[in-house]
Design an enzyme around this catalytic site. Structure first.
Site, PDB file in Angstrom:
ATOM      1  N   LYS A 228       0.817  -1.221   0.000  1.00  0.00           N
ATOM      2  CA  LYS A 228       0.000   0.000   0.000  1.00  0.00           C
ATOM      3  C   LYS A 228       0.848   1.267   0.000  1.00  0.00           C
ATOM      4  O   LYS A 228       2.053   1.241   0.263  1.00  0.00           O
ATOM      5  CB  LYS A 228      -0.978  -0.007   1.181  1.00  0.00           C
ATOM      6  CG  LYS A 228      -2.207  -0.858   0.889  1.00  0.00           C
ATOM      7  CD  LYS A 228      -3.264  -0.744   1.946  1.00  0.00           C
ATOM      8  CE  LYS A 228      -4.461  -1.643   1.568  1.00  0.00           C
ATOM      9  NZ  LYS A 228      -5.459  -1.700   2.643  1.00  0.00           N
ATOM     10  N   ARG A 262      -3.687  -9.680   5.332  1.00  0.00           N
ATOM     11  CA  ARG A 262      -4.157  -9.723   3.940  1.00  0.00           C
ATOM     12  C   ARG A 262      -3.013  -9.244   3.041  1.00  0.00           C
ATOM     13  O   ARG A 262      -2.640  -8.077   3.095  1.00  0.00           O
ATOM     14  CB  ARG A 262      -5.394  -8.833   3.778  1.00  0.00           C
ATOM     15  CG  ARG A 262      -5.973  -8.796   2.369  1.00  0.00           C
ATOM     16  CD  ARG A 262      -7.182  -7.871   2.291  1.00  0.00           C
ATOM     17  NE  ARG A 262      -7.729  -7.809   0.954  1.00  0.00           N
ATOM     18  CZ  ARG A 262      -7.282  -7.002  -0.006  1.00  0.00           C
ATOM     19  NH1 ARG A 262      -6.288  -6.179   0.233  1.00  0.00           N
ATOM     20  NH2 ARG A 262      -7.839  -7.009  -1.198  1.00  0.00           N
TER      21      ARG A 262
HETATM   22  C1  8Y4 Z   1      -1.170  -1.415  -3.768  1.00  0.00           C
HETATM   23  C2  8Y4 Z   1      -1.621  -2.509  -3.131  1.00  0.00           C
HETATM   24  C3  8Y4 Z   1      -1.990  -0.319  -3.867  1.00  0.00           C
HETATM   25  C4  8Y4 Z   1      -2.884  -2.556  -2.596  1.00  0.00           C
HETATM   26  C5  8Y4 Z   1      -3.264  -0.367  -3.342  1.00  0.00           C
HETATM   27  C6  8Y4 Z   1      -3.716  -1.482  -2.708  1.00  0.00           C
HETATM   28  C7  8Y4 Z   1      -8.231  -3.962   2.352  1.00  0.00           C
HETATM   29  C8  8Y4 Z   1      -9.298  -4.778   1.963  1.00  0.00           C
HETATM   30  C9  8Y4 Z   1      -8.496  -3.749   0.236  1.00  0.00           C
HETATM   31  C10 8Y4 Z   1      -7.866  -3.921   3.737  1.00  0.00           C
HETATM   32  C11 8Y4 Z   1      -9.653  -5.502   4.100  1.00  0.00           C
HETATM   33  C12 8Y4 Z   1      -5.707  -2.433  -1.651  1.00  0.00           C
HETATM   34  C13 8Y4 Z   1     -10.461  -5.294  -0.194  1.00  0.00           C
HETATM   35  C14 8Y4 Z   1      -7.076  -1.986  -1.356  1.00  0.00           C
HETATM   36  N1  8Y4 Z   1      -7.729  -3.341   1.257  1.00  0.00           N
HETATM   37  N2  8Y4 Z   1     -10.007  -5.541   2.820  1.00  0.00           N
HETATM   38  N3  8Y4 Z   1      -9.451  -4.624   0.632  1.00  0.00           N
HETATM   39  N4  8Y4 Z   1      -8.616  -4.722   4.566  1.00  0.00           N
HETATM   40  N5  8Y4 Z   1     -10.329  -6.242   4.999  1.00  0.00           N
HETATM   41  N6  8Y4 Z   1      -4.999  -1.460  -2.226  1.00  0.00           N
HETATM   42  O1  8Y4 Z   1      -6.963  -3.227   4.179  1.00  0.00           O
HETATM   43  O2  8Y4 Z   1      -5.308  -3.532  -1.395  1.00  0.00           O
HETATM   44  S1  8Y4 Z   1      -8.330  -3.243  -1.426  1.00  0.00           S
END
Ligand code: 8Y4
Length: 283
Positions: A228, A262
């Site tokens: 992230k 996750r």
């Molecule tokens: C790079 C990698 C840039 C990942 C953006 C992202 C969460 C989640 C997401 C979380 C739970 C994401 C569906 C966003 N984040 N569910 N979901 N907790 N429970 N972005 O933190 O991974 S999606």
């Protein structure tokens, strides 16, 4: 570093998740362009292969989502989300002996995923969409309630809090109460601070530092920080160069009592978790 206040076994449909030790949830990416390059079967096979690799690497859960929650991502119709996600869930529950989690806020997707054997509802909107509470209640599955303010489209427009930790905690207390009123017992609830959702970098770092305080609510915690922007912003790294920063946060999240991580990089994260467990098991 021993603070188990919550239950150690979570019933996820026909599977039991052992929460006496930290578990890794692998993120399964579903590509949205389903009609290009050979279509649906090819896509389903690719998803199954990716999921099988994550299970072989030690994932105890696979998270499947059909809607992008990136800031500015377009809204996806319920029918389109269902078409994307249902065949994948059906294939995964048939082929894999792990909990399949469905990343959705959409009532019809919640219901259909449960019917197809999903074991956990992961909703970044914490069942605040019309009909989502009743749908989730009827499945009898556990739900992950994640903190977010606003919608993915506008959540990053200058988020401000007077006391972030108190607001997140109050949010959970309110959602747990609402869930209980709708027939979802607190024993079915997981909590997630929602890193990257309506939070500045300073918010994310402070919430991470103090997230152990949220364990006082007595529920297992799920943490999603893999790759992230909080990692990217601190280290000055693009999304494909955030592994080591993500692993540092994974280890720290376990030290702070997180139950489920996750992540994209399952094998690497499982090594982190196992190494910590070896030290914790020592005299
Ligand atoms: C790079 C990698 C840039 C990942 C953006 C992202 C969460 C989640 C997401 C979380 C739970 C994401 C569906 C966003 N984040 N569910 N979901 N907790 N429970 N972005 O933190 O991974 S999606």
């Amino acid at each position: 570093m021993t603070f188990l206040l919550h239950q150690t076994r979570l019933l996820c449909g026909n599977r039991v998740l052992d929460l006496s030790r930290p578990q890794v949830m692998g993120i399964l990416n579903i590509t949205p362009d389903s009609f290009s390059d050979g279509g649906r079967f090819k896509q389903r096979d690719a998803a199954l292969k990716h999921a099988q690799a994550m299970v072989a690497a030690g994932a105890a859960l696979i998270d499947v989502g059909g809607e992008s929650t990136r800031p500015g991502a377009r809204m996806v119709a319920a029918s389109e989300e269902l078409e994307r996600v249902a065949p994948i869930i059906e294939a995964l529950t048939a082929e894999l002996d792990v909990v399949i989690s469905v990343d959705t806020s959409t009532p019809v997707v919640i219901l259909e995923a449960a019917r197809l054997g999903a074991g956990l509802i992961n909703d970044v909107r914490s069942l605040r969409r019309e009909g989502a509470l009743a749908a989730a209640a009827s499945t009898e599955l556990p739900v992950c309630l994640m903190h977010m303010r606003g919608e993915p489209g506008d959540m990053q427009d200058n988020p401000q809090y007077s006391d972030l930790l108190v607001e997140v905690s109050d949010f959970f207390v309110d959602r747990i109460k609402t869930c209980a009123g709708a027939g979802i017992a607190a024993e079915r609830v997981l909590l997630d601070p929602g890193f990257g959702f309506a939070k500045s970098l300073a918010h994310n770092l402070s919430l991470f530092k103090h997230m152990d305080a949220l364990l006082r609510l007595g529920r297992p915690m799920l943490v999603g920080v893999s790759r992230k922007s909080m990692v990217g912003q601190v280290l000055g790294r693009e999304v494909d160069q955030r592994l080591f920063g993500s692993l540092a946060l994974a280890g720290l999240a376990v030290a702070k009592g997180a139950s489920i991580l996750r992540v994209h990089d399952v094998a690497e994260t499982v090594d982190v978790v196992r190494m910590i467990a070896a030290v914790e098991a020592a005299e």
